[in-house]
Write a protein that holds these residues in place. Structure first.
Motif, short mmCIF file in Angstrom:
data_model
loop_
_atom_site.label_atom_id
_atom_site.label_comp_id
_atom_site.label_asym_id
_atom_site.label_seq_id
_atom_site.Cartn_x
_atom_site.Cartn_y
_atom_site.Cartn_z
N GLU A 1 -3.07 -5.50 5.36
CA GLU A 1 -4.41 -6.06 5.30
C GLU A 1 -4.75 -6.78 6.60
O GLU A 1 -3.87 -7.26 7.30
CB GLU A 1 -4.52 -7.02 4.11
N ASP B 1 4.71 -7.70 2.88
CA ASP B 1 3.83 -7.14 3.91
C ASP B 1 3.91 -7.90 5.22
O ASP B 1 3.90 -7.29 6.30
CB ASP B 1 2.38 -7.13 3.42
N ALA C 1 0.83 -1.21 0.00
CA ALA C 1 0.00 0.00 0.00
C ALA C 1 0.86 1.26 0.00
O ALA C 1 0.55 2.22 -0.71
CB ALA C 1 -0.93 0.00 1.21
N ASP D 1 -6.10 -9.67 7.29
CA ASP D 1 -5.73 -11.09 7.45
C ASP D 1 -4.23 -11.25 7.73
O ASP D 1 -3.82 -12.14 8.47
CB ASP D 1 -6.16 -11.92 6.25
N THR D 2 -3.41 -10.37 7.17
CA THR D 2 -1.97 -10.41 7.45
C THR D 2 -1.72 -10.03 8.91
O THR D 2 -0.93 -10.68 9.60
CB THR D 2 -1.20 -9.46 6.52
N ARG E 1 -2.58 -0.97 10.43
CA ARG E 1 -3.62 -0.44 9.52
C ARG E 1 -3.12 0.81 8.82
O ARG E 1 -3.33 0.99 7.62
CB ARG E 1 -4.90 -0.13 10.29
#
Length: 182
Positions: free
Chosen positions: A102, A71, A33, A104-105, A97
């Motif tokens: 994400e 990530d 991101a 789930d990670t 965040r």
């Protein structure tokens, strides 16, 4: 003597955009991101001279496939760093965040974060010289401030209350040594 105006940067093409992404990923620990946001910002500043769409998402995915951006590794390193500094699960989750990790990670690290929660709370208490590390018995208002500080640091209320209920003898510490460490 007249100054020459600054040269305007040329718009990106596929090759220069990939080079900018590589330079950024090599210099900074980053997430998908954050890399995508960086590339979009650069494209907004300088423009796009290539054909069609710049393909930022495809470029970021390619970097992730090659392992230039990971990530999970970023999230694990960030979580460990914050735990060592004494922050709790809520504060760590907010930091992940904000970095674009994400859900789930981040959730895959939940057990590791939860297992270090009490140690992190004790590190925070030691750093702030509160709870078992205080050199005095707090009054009611000060104890409320301690609870609020630990809650802002992201610690669960049951952990906060357990840590603040501990005493120096229980942890086998000499409060005089803690307060003299500056």
């Amino acid at each position: 003597m007249a100054r020459t105006p600054p040269r305007e940067a040329r718009p990106y093409d596929a090759q220069t955009l990939a080079r900018a992404a590589l330079d950024y990923a090599a210099r900074y620990a980053t997430t998908r991101a954050k890399l995508a946001a960086y590339l979009r910002r650069k494209l907004k500043e300088r423009g796009w001279a290539g054909e069609g769409d710049p393909g930022v998402d495809a470029l970021v995915a390619r970097f992730a496939d090659h392992g230039y951006v990971d990530d999970l590794a970023f999230a694990d390193a960030r979580a460990q760093s914050l735990l060592r500094r004494g922050y709790g699960a809520r504060r760590i989750a907010a930091s992940l965040r904000a970095a674009g990790i994400e859900a789930d990670t981040a959730e895959s690290l939940r057990d590791e974060i939860d297992s270090g929660a009490e140690d992190a709370a004790l590190r925070f208490a030691r750093r702030r010289r509160i709870g078992p590390y205080a050199d005095h018995v707090p009054d009611r208002d000060e104890r409320r401030r301690w609870v609020a500080a630990m809650a802002r640091a992201g610690h669960a209320m049951d952990t906060v209350m357990r840590v603040l209920a501990m005493d120096a003898a229980e942890l086998d510490i000499d409060v005089g040594d803690v307060t003299s460490q500056g």
